[in-house]
Design an enzyme around this catalytic site. Structure first.
Site, PDB file in Angstrom:
ATOM      1  N   HIS A 123      16.299  -1.104 -21.298  1.00  0.00           N
ATOM      2  CA  HIS A 123      15.999  -1.323 -22.716  1.00  0.00           C
ATOM      3  C   HIS A 123      16.896  -0.371 -23.514  1.00  0.00           C
ATOM      4  O   HIS A 123      16.428   0.470 -24.260  1.00  0.00           O
ATOM      5  CB  HIS A 123      14.512  -1.113 -22.991  1.00  0.00           C
ATOM      6  CG  HIS A 123      13.999  -1.827 -24.220  1.00  0.00           C
ATOM      7  ND1 HIS A 123      12.913  -2.676 -24.209  1.00  0.00           N
ATOM      8  CD2 HIS A 123      14.434  -1.810 -25.507  1.00  0.00           C
ATOM      9  CE1 HIS A 123      12.691  -3.132 -25.446  1.00  0.00           C
ATOM     10  NE2 HIS A 123      13.596  -2.623 -26.252  1.00  0.00           N
ATOM     11  N   GLU A 168      16.963  -8.164 -24.041  1.00  0.00           N
ATOM     12  CA  GLU A 168      17.822  -8.655 -25.124  1.00  0.00           C
ATOM     13  C   GLU A 168      19.307  -8.342 -24.972  1.00  0.00           C
ATOM     14  O   GLU A 168      19.879  -7.585 -25.779  1.00  0.00           O
ATOM     15  CB  GLU A 168      17.331  -8.114 -26.476  1.00  0.00           C
ATOM     16  CG  GLU A 168      15.913  -8.519 -26.812  1.00  0.00           C
ATOM     17  CD  GLU A 168      15.523  -8.182 -28.250  1.00  0.00           C
ATOM     18  OE1 GLU A 168      16.305  -7.524 -28.952  1.00  0.00           O
ATOM     19  OE2 GLU A 168      14.420  -8.594 -28.660  1.00  0.00           O
ATOM     20  N   ASN A 301      11.578 -13.042 -26.441  1.00  0.00           N
ATOM     21  CA  ASN A 301      11.259 -12.179 -27.587  1.00  0.00           C
ATOM     22  C   ASN A 301      11.505 -12.998 -28.845  1.00  0.00           C
ATOM     23  O   ASN A 301      12.608 -13.521 -29.038  1.00  0.00           O
ATOM     24  CB  ASN A 301      12.171 -10.946 -27.628  1.00  0.00           C
ATOM     25  CG  ASN A 301      11.932  -9.995 -26.457  1.00  0.00           C
ATOM     26  OD1 ASN A 301      11.099 -10.242 -25.595  1.00  0.00           O
ATOM     27  ND2 ASN A 301      12.674  -8.892 -26.447  1.00  0.00           N
ATOM     28  N   TYR A 303      11.107 -13.027 -33.062  1.00  0.00           N
ATOM     29  CA  TYR A 303      10.782 -12.369 -34.334  1.00  0.00           C
ATOM     30  C   TYR A 303      10.970 -13.284 -35.533  1.00  0.00           C
ATOM     31  O   TYR A 303      10.114 -13.368 -36.402  1.00  0.00           O
ATOM     32  CB  TYR A 303      11.618 -11.092 -34.507  1.00  0.00           C
ATOM     33  CG  TYR A 303      11.145 -10.005 -33.587  1.00  0.00           C
ATOM     34  CD1 TYR A 303      10.069  -9.196 -33.926  1.00  0.00           C
ATOM     35  CD2 TYR A 303      11.749  -9.810 -32.345  1.00  0.00           C
ATOM     36  CE1 TYR A 303       9.602  -8.223 -33.065  1.00  0.00           C
ATOM     37  CE2 TYR A 303      11.282  -8.835 -31.473  1.00  0.00           C
ATOM     38  CZ  TYR A 303      10.211  -8.041 -31.839  1.00  0.00           C
ATOM     39  OH  TYR A 303       9.738  -7.088 -30.980  1.00  0.00           O
TER      40      TYR A 303
HETATM   41  C1  FCB Z   1      13.517  -5.931 -30.532  1.00  0.00           C
HETATM   42  C2  FCB Z   1      13.615  -4.789 -29.549  1.00  0.00           C
HETATM   43  C3  FCB Z   1      12.456  -3.827 -29.629  1.00  0.00           C
HETATM   44  C4  FCB Z   1      12.042  -3.571 -31.052  1.00  0.00           C
HETATM   45  C5  FCB Z   1      11.853  -4.865 -31.797  1.00  0.00           C
HETATM   46  C6  FCB Z   1      11.381  -4.690 -33.219  1.00  0.00           C
HETATM   47  O1  FCB Z   1      14.779  -6.458 -30.749  1.00  0.00           O
HETATM   48  O2  FCB Z   1      13.669  -5.291 -28.235  1.00  0.00           O
HETATM   49  O3  FCB Z   1      12.824  -2.647 -28.959  1.00  0.00           O
HETATM   50  O4  FCB Z   1      12.933  -2.733 -31.668  1.00  0.00           O
HETATM   51  O5  FCB Z   1      13.049  -5.587 -31.790  1.00  0.00           O
END
Ligand code: FCB
Length: 461
Positions: A123, A168, A301, A303
């Site tokens: 990470h 990521e 992931n 967002y």
């Molecule tokens: C992602 C990351 C994580 C965190 C979130 C908000 O891209 O993997 O570490 O910062 O965003």
């Protein structure tokens, strides 16, 4: 008001996620080596609020209380990351036993608390000494990663049943090497492309190593993926769709699922001068086969979406970011990300139908809102609660459509160091007072606790 109870599958994995640099602190303790994030954050001007992860949530010393907090919330699983320079201070070679012991104790503590550990091996905190030799732009870093994966899995592989190789690779590629907002702060497109290949290659090389050392464990990778959504006008967005879906999603999904790098994106990069006329010269025989090593799950992931706007010039250097922050007509989190719950359903369906991973975990989803304690010490973060509820409802719709979604990890267990934003952005379902290191479950955290206990929740109708 009528409401509908959304029940999740019996064995659904309810979790929360963090990462080493964002929470551990103790940056130069216990024999740990320097990472590229230590170096980057210590370089003035890199982090918006001038802060560093030197102390962060002090989790390195407080892990046991943090495990108790997770148990109190009823978490079934915890996704954390292993700090490579804590295990191998110089990136390869001499092992730091104190680092291995730290994660070994953490894993034991989690298992005792009935919480399934989901470690991520990378990470983003690459040992600085490997960066000094070229970092991910150098193929030898992928070899070092396989060595590191071997050491960690030989020590934890008897107890860990779920491994995530990388977090990521898109972000490492783009933020770390193309636009320089993350460590190591490079702005060099040709290097970024090479980096993306070595990240995927190191994943592919680590898979058989993890299988050998951790028999029966499930192995996957966590990708940040973006649904692409037409903006105010659909006109002229088709070429934009192809291009950005290629950059954000297919560049990583295609090789992982045995389809090689997408030819149209390779052609774009040659045309733009990011790749030489003969294309992917850094791909060696056997690489694509290694990258396509079968995995057990895909970590997603999610967002925010990418809004397609034909008026954004295709050749603009910052185009992905422009596309991520599309304008005032939508709702945004404090970090400027558009709130778009249906994007999760769209993404899960797409990945399921197109790539058919055996299982999917949402390895991150969450929102930055700054609500803090009121006079009674309660954190009423209604916007986060609604964000999580709406995204879980969206995930539930995907399950109803047959998507093999096995679990959900909220980002994040607690407020932490949000990379180049520092501590200004708070993603936790638990509030952290950085002065006292006190943790206070927010209303969203208490709601999540109830969701876990009931294996679902009532959606206001
Ligand atoms: C992602 C990351 C994580 C965190 C979130 C908000 O891209 O993997 O570490 O910062 O965003």
């Amino acid at each position: 008001m009528s409401s509908q109870f959304l029940a999740f599958p019996d064995d659904f994995v309810w979790g929360a996620a963090t990462s080493a640099y964002q929470i551990e602190g103790a940056w130069d303790e216990g024999g740990k080596g320097e990472s590229i994030w230590d170096r980057f954050a210590h370089t003035p001007g890199s982090i918006l609020d001038g802060s560093t992860g030197d102390v962060a949530c002090d989790h390195y010393h407080r892990w046991s209380g943090d495990v108790a907090l997770m148990k109190e919330l009823g978490l079934k699983a915890y996704r954390f990351s292993v700090s490579w320079p804590r295990i191998l201070p110089s990136g390869r070679g001499k092992v730091n036993q104190a680092g291995l012991d730290f994660y070994s104790r953490l894993v034991d503590g989690l298992l005792e608390a009935g919480i399934e550990p989901f470690p991520t091996l990378y990470h983003w905190d690459l040992p600085q000494s490997l960066q000094n030799e070229g970092g991910w732009a150098s193929r030898s870093t992928a070899e070092a990663f396989a060595e590191y994966a071997d050491i960690v899995s030989r020590h934890l592989g008897d107890r860990v049943k779920h491994w995530i190789t990388h977090n990521e690779p898109w972000t490492v590629t783009v933020m770390g090497h193309q636009n320089g907002s993350h460590a190591p702060g490079l702005r060099d497109y040709p290097t970024a492309l090479k980096v993306s290949h070595h990240l995927l290659l190191s994943h592919g090389w680590a898979v058989p190593v993890l299988r050998r050392n951790s028999p029966g464990a499930e192995i996957g990778i966590a990708l940040v993926l973006f649904p692409l959504v037409p903006g105010p006008s659909n006109t002229g967005v088709l070429p934009v769709f192809r291009k950005f879906d290629g950059y954000f999603n297919r560049w990583f999904l295609d090789p992982l699922y045995g389809r090689r790098y997408p030819a149209d994106v390779v052609a774009d990069h040659i045309e733009a001068g990011h790749l030489p006329p003969d294309g992917l010269t850094f791909v060696e025989p056997g690489d694509l086969e290694a990258i396509a090593a079968p995995t057990d799950f895909l970590g997603v992931n999610y967002y925010c979406p990418v809004i397609l706007r034909s008026e954004v010039p295709l050749e603009s250097e910052n185009e992905p970011l422009i596309l991520l922050y599309p304008g005032p007509e939508y709702e945004y989190t404090n970090m400027g990300m558009m709130v778009y719950p249906d994007g999760l359903r769209q993404l899960l369906n797409r990945v399921h139908f197109e790539y058919q991973p055996g299982k999917i975990y949402i390895t991150e989803n969450g929102a930055s809102y700054s609500d803090g304690p009121d006079r009674d010490g309660r954190v009423q973060d209604q916007r986060r609660l609604k964000f999580l509820r709406d995204h879980l409802a969206s995930a539930h719709r995907a399950i109803e459509c047959g998507v093999p979604l096995a679990g959900y990890f909220v980002w994040s267990l607690m407020d932490n160091f949000e990379w180049n934003f520092g501590y200004a952005q708070r993603f936790g379902i638990v509030w952290v007072d950085y002065g006292t290191q006190q943790r206070i479950p927010k209303d969203s955290g208490l709601w999540y606790k109830q969701v876990i206990a009931e294996n679902g929740f009532a959606m206001p109708g």
